[in-house]
Design a protein around this motif. Structure first.
Motif, PDB file in Angstrom:
ATOM      1  N   LEU B  12       0.827  -1.086  -0.069  1.00 63.80           N
ATOM      2  CA  LEU B  12       0.019  -0.038   0.045  1.00 63.80           C
ATOM      3  C   LEU B  12       0.792   1.304  -0.031  1.00 63.80           C
ATOM      4  CD1 LEU B  12      -2.454  -0.746   2.830  1.00 63.80           C
ATOM      5  CD2 LEU B  12      -2.807  -0.982   0.572  1.00 63.80           C
ATOM      6  N   SER B  13       0.567   2.136  -0.710  1.00 63.11           N
ATOM      7  CA  SER B  13       1.676   3.478  -0.729  1.00 63.11           C
ATOM      8  C   SER B  13       1.524   4.162   0.499  1.00 63.11           C
ATOM      9  CB  SER B  13       1.157   4.533  -1.857  1.00 63.11           C
ATOM     10  OG  SER B  13      -0.249   5.162  -1.559  1.00 63.11           O
ATOM     11  N   ALA B  14       2.621   4.821   0.808  1.00 64.56           N
ATOM     12  CA  ALA B  14       2.560   5.673   2.024  1.00 64.56           C
ATOM     13  C   ALA B  14       1.452   6.735   1.967  1.00 64.56           C
ATOM     14  CB  ALA B  14       3.773   6.434   2.158  1.00 64.56           C
ATOM     15  N   ASP B  15       1.033   7.263   0.968  1.00 64.76           N
ATOM     16  CA  ASP B  15      -0.087   8.229   0.833  1.00 64.76           C
ATOM     17  C   ASP B  15      -1.327   7.511   1.347  1.00 64.76           C
ATOM     18  OD1 ASP B  15       0.494  10.865   0.357  1.00 64.76           O
ATOM     19  OD2 ASP B  15       1.160  10.146  -1.645  1.00 64.76           O
ATOM     20  N   THR B  16      -1.471   6.358   0.832  1.00 61.71           N
ATOM     21  CA  THR B  16      -2.700   5.427   1.167  1.00 61.71           C
ATOM     22  C   THR B  16      -2.746   5.290   2.667  1.00 61.71           C
ATOM     23  OG1 THR B  16      -2.823   4.675  -0.913  1.00 61.71           O
ATOM     24  CG2 THR B  16      -3.945   3.346   0.751  1.00 61.71           C
ATOM     25  N   LEU B  17      -1.542   4.669   3.290  1.00 63.87           N
ATOM     26  CA  LEU B  17      -1.605   4.319   4.639  1.00 63.87           C
ATOM     27  C   LEU B  17      -1.846   5.662   5.472  1.00 63.87           C
ATOM     28  CD1 LEU B  17       1.670   2.262   4.756  1.00 63.87           C
ATOM     29  CD2 LEU B  17      -0.537   1.398   5.311  1.00 63.87           C
ATOM     30  N   ARG B  18      -1.304   6.908   5.134  1.00 61.55           N
ATOM     31  CA  ARG B  18      -1.740   8.041   5.853  1.00 61.55           C
ATOM     32  C   ARG B  18      -2.989   8.552   5.647  1.00 61.55           C
ATOM     33  NH1 ARG B  18       4.019   9.974   4.652  1.00 61.55           N
ATOM     34  NH2 ARG B  18       3.483  10.159   2.888  1.00 61.55           N
ATOM     35  N   TYR B  19      -3.676   8.299   4.484  1.00 63.78           N
ATOM     36  CA  TYR B  19      -4.978   8.584   4.077  1.00 63.78           C
ATOM     37  C   TYR B  19      -6.151   7.697   5.214  1.00 63.78           C
ATOM     38  CZ  TYR B  19      -9.403   7.903   1.596  1.00 63.78           C
ATOM     39  OH  TYR B  19     -10.789   8.125   1.111  1.00 63.78           O
ATOM     40  N   TYR B  20      -5.561   6.456   5.012  1.00 66.40           N
ATOM     41  CA  TYR B  20      -6.603   5.509   5.837  1.00 66.40           C
ATOM     42  C   TYR B  20      -6.292   6.074   7.288  1.00 66.40           C
ATOM     43  CZ  TYR B  20      -6.860   1.927   2.093  1.00 66.40           C
ATOM     44  OH  TYR B  20      -7.513   1.121   1.141  1.00 66.40           O
ATOM     45  N   GLU B  21      -5.318   6.401   7.829  1.00 67.40           N
ATOM     46  CA  GLU B  21      -5.259   6.793   9.281  1.00 67.40           C
ATOM     47  C   GLU B  21      -5.864   7.988   9.405  1.00 67.40           C
ATOM     48  OE1 GLU B  21      -1.359   7.419  10.644  1.00 67.40           O
ATOM     49  OE2 GLU B  21      -1.843   8.051  12.724  1.00 67.40           O
ATOM     50  N   ARG B  22      -5.982   9.094   8.699  1.00 68.67           N
ATOM     51  CA  ARG B  22      -6.579  10.317   8.678  1.00 68.67           C
ATOM     52  C   ARG B  22      -7.964   9.911   8.778  1.00 68.67           C
ATOM     53  NH1 ARG B  22      -4.084  14.122   4.357  1.00 68.67           N
ATOM     54  NH2 ARG B  22      -5.603  13.062   3.086  1.00 68.67           N
ATOM     55  N   ILE B  23      -8.536   9.182   7.895  1.00 64.70           N
ATOM     56  CA  ILE B  23      -9.957   9.153   7.719  1.00 64.70           C
ATOM     57  C   ILE B  23     -10.611   8.207   8.871  1.00 64.70           C
ATOM     58  CG2 ILE B  23     -10.125   9.665   5.323  1.00 64.70           C
ATOM     59  CD1 ILE B  23     -10.501   6.635   4.752  1.00 64.70           C
ATOM     60  N   GLY B  24      -9.741   7.458   9.620  1.00 65.75           N
ATOM     61  CA  GLY B  24     -10.149   6.631  10.840  1.00 65.75           C
ATOM     62  C   GLY B  24     -10.264   5.164  10.412  1.00 65.75           C
ATOM     63  N   LEU B  25      -9.861   4.753   9.089  1.00 69.53           N
ATOM     64  CA  LEU B  25      -9.928   3.262   8.725  1.00 69.53           C
ATOM     65  C   LEU B  25      -8.715   2.604   9.375  1.00 69.53           C
ATOM     66  CD1 LEU B  25     -10.676   2.247   5.371  1.00 69.53           C
ATOM     67  CD2 LEU B  25      -8.907   1.121   6.606  1.00 69.53           C
ATOM     68  N   LEU B  26      -8.034   3.328   9.943  1.00 73.20           N
ATOM     69  CA  LEU B  26      -6.774   2.686  10.940  1.00 73.20           C
ATOM     70  C   LEU B  26      -6.788   3.583  12.209  1.00 73.20           C
ATOM     71  CD1 LEU B  26      -3.769   2.411   8.460  1.00 73.20           C
ATOM     72  CD2 LEU B  26      -5.436   0.540   9.339  1.00 73.20           C
ATOM     73  N   PRO B  27      -6.550   2.896  13.350  1.00 74.70           N
ATOM     74  CA  PRO B  27      -6.477   3.655  14.446  1.00 74.70           C
ATOM     75  C   PRO B  27      -5.193   4.422  14.564  1.00 74.70           C
ATOM     76  CG  PRO B  27      -6.903   1.298  14.899  1.00 74.70           C
ATOM     77  CD  PRO B  27      -6.568   1.326  13.628  1.00 74.70           C
TER      78      PRO B  27
END
Lengths: 125, 125
Positions: B12-27
């Motif tokens: 997964l791209s770093a951008d996607t990981l940050r995005y997921y965290e930002r939107i709360g898909l990752l704690p």
DNA sequence: ACTTGACTTGGAGTAGGGTCCAGGTGTTGA
DNA sequence: TCAACACCTGGACCCTACTCCAAGTCAAGT
């Protein structure tokens, strides 16, 4: 058949039907003298096919290309077959991913059931 | 682990990981004193789960809600289970549609094979 | 002939899910 | 201590696949 009738019959909006035709996902639909779409059986079969493929997640791009090849006639039989084979393998790959997720979901659901049962067996507080 | 390492590990791209965290898909991911993400095993497990669910087409909305419920603690066990059951049934429904398309594709491919064979059996011209 | 309502086109807008970028900060090796 | 590079944030942008709208045309009933 008018666009509204076809729309009801297949559960696709009139806008979507026009959109599909515009982008070439459906071959041009016959028209009345006044320019109004008058869907025949062939059109309906295309719609049904595309509805089926789209609902399975086949990319519009690929379907547009399929229609374009079809419209070029018999010389493209081989190319069309190859395109379908490619889509088929993509479909199988996606189904495999879904199967993996499904198993994982089932597993998690089971664990939740167990956790909930355990919690309820305890005295509260 | 840095975001780059995790990115490579899960594809997964770093951008996607940050995005997921930002939107709360990752704690929220643990950080170093300097504010840089320092993924631990728990974070990685979440990532792995979300990657699996997303690749199966589970909606981000639902996953965000799952994470939110999880973070609220044990009182949400039932709600989380219900959410998973709902996603499971949606997944099964989509797989059924795909199965229908797959059969249709197989059918069409067979027909193309036949048509091509027939054409080749004819003298050309 | 005229109203009413469905149909037409072209183009703008929306939703979901990322992806990219600028401007700034942290970290590491020489 | 400074270059070089990875990382940070917020926000703009992109792609796919529709969906909606305005302004105009066609068709059916009265």
């Amino acid at each position: 058949m008018t666009i509204t009738e076809v729309s009801r019959r297949y559960g696709l909006s009139a806008d979507t039907l026009r959109y599909y035709e515009r982008i070439g996902l459906l071959p041009p639909v016959p028209r009345t003298a006044g320019g109004i779409r008058d869907y025949d059986e062939t059109s309906c079969q295309w719609i049904e096919l595309m509805k089926c493929m789209r609902s399975a997640g086949v990319q519009i791009e690929a379907l547009i290309e399929y229609v374009a090849l079809f419209r070029q006639g018999d010389t493209t039989l081989g190319a069309r077959k190859q395109l379908l084979i490619e889509q088929r393998s993509q479909l199988i790959a996606r189904m495999a991913e879904m199967q993996a997720s499904l198993e994982r979901l089932d597993d998690k659901i089971q664990r939740y059931e167990q956790m909930i049962a355990e919690k309820e067996a305890l005295p509260q507080g």
